[in-house]
Design an enzyme around this catalytic site. Sequence first.
Site, PDB file in Angstrom:
ATOM      1  N   LYS A 191     -86.310  87.317 -18.213  1.00 10.35           N
ATOM      2  CA  LYS A 191     -86.211  86.834 -19.606  1.00 10.35           C
ATOM      3  C   LYS A 191     -87.543  86.198 -20.000  1.00 10.35           C
ATOM      4  O   LYS A 191     -87.754  85.000 -19.804  1.00 10.35           O
ATOM      5  CB  LYS A 191     -85.064  85.834 -19.722  1.00 10.35           C
ATOM      6  CG  LYS A 191     -84.965  85.182 -21.106  1.00 10.35           C
ATOM      7  CD  LYS A 191     -83.653  84.473 -21.307  1.00 10.35           C
ATOM      8  CE  LYS A 191     -83.671  83.739 -22.632  1.00 10.35           C
ATOM      9  NZ  LYS A 191     -82.337  83.345 -23.081  1.00 10.35           N
ATOM     10  N   GLU A 251     -86.635  83.222 -16.080  1.00 10.05           N
ATOM     11  CA  GLU A 251     -87.220  83.008 -17.409  1.00 10.05           C
ATOM     12  C   GLU A 251     -88.530  82.227 -17.348  1.00 10.05           C
ATOM     13  O   GLU A 251     -88.522  80.996 -17.373  1.00 10.05           O
ATOM     14  CB  GLU A 251     -86.198  82.268 -18.294  1.00 10.05           C
ATOM     15  CG  GLU A 251     -86.709  82.040 -19.710  1.00 10.05           C
ATOM     16  CD  GLU A 251     -85.678  81.389 -20.638  1.00 10.05           C
ATOM     17  OE1 GLU A 251     -84.545  81.129 -20.201  1.00 10.05           O
ATOM     18  OE2 GLU A 251     -86.024  81.135 -21.794  1.00 10.05           O
TER      19      GLU A 251
END
Length: 342
Positions: free
Chosen positions: A221, A179
């Site tokens: 992500k 992420e």
Amino acid sequence: MMSSNLKEVARAMVAPDKGILAADESSGTIKSRFDGIGLPSTKENRRAYRHMLFTTEGMEQFISGVILYDETLRQNALDEAETPFPKLLSDKGVIPGIKVDAGIHDLAGFPGEKVTEGLDGLRERLQRYGQLGAAFAKWRAVITVGRGIPTDVCIDANAHALARYAALCQESGIVPIVEPEVLMDGDHTIYRCDEITGVALRRTFEALVEHEVVLEGIVLKPSMVISGSECPEQASVEEVARRTVNNFLRNVPREVPGIAFLSGGQSSEIATAHLNAMNALFNELPWELSFSYGRALQAAPLRAWGGDPANFESGQKAFYHRAMCNSAARTGQYSADMEIAA
Ligand code: 13P
């Protein structure tokens, strides 16, 4: 052998029509969410809230996995059997995951910039989390946009940490959610966000490859390419969708099975509309385009529940509805009428 299982889990996390619920708020973050509804952040209130979300009937049609926080991974549901949360989820076919980073900290020497900590002892923690039922993990890196920032040093430090984390996860048979979040905070334009997102993605994938991370066994992500929240000129839903997907086509290798966006402070409806537009405007993409929303899935149920047991069903209804809308957005089938009908 291990890597074929990683690939299978990664694909299941981004299965068609489904996305991930990020319910991994740290103690500090969940306190600020509960402050918003005037509820003390006690261990039992946190348990009751997560129980409400996870026992929502039928949510498994729309939710492939749930990211948990250390405390929640070890907590039990409020049913008679006191089923551990990870088992409750996996019994429904929902994959349990775990946030493993130790939060963001000031990057020494670079005012205003952050680096994520948590690599020390991570190998041992991953082994323990695997035994507790986690099949995937999450590590969030934060890139702040401002005057003269981000610097290359910040982007590189975060990319390096993401790669070390991802390699450790795969060594333990756990799928890493990678992420790199470019924050929406600030008055920057969508063009600047586009440019920084490209650099952050390129550096992150270079580092992942250097560290021999199997790209088929991760889920990315990212944040969307979007105008800063204080920018006077806010890009349209269609522009966000086009710029985001075009940026990712340039910078995300096709081996990655799926991209599951964070919501990052967008309103619930806008986050859904953005994902919907991406899936409606583009087809035949090399990866799945999915969601891994925290606030955009939880703001409505948290408000509807409000910490009052009498509102248990209203909370579940609100969660079911948001999960269903985002599932529809996976195939470009979401429309604003779905909000009015609710
Ligand atoms: P938001 O969707 O609220 O940004 O949360 C997703 C997440 O997991 C951030 O790390």
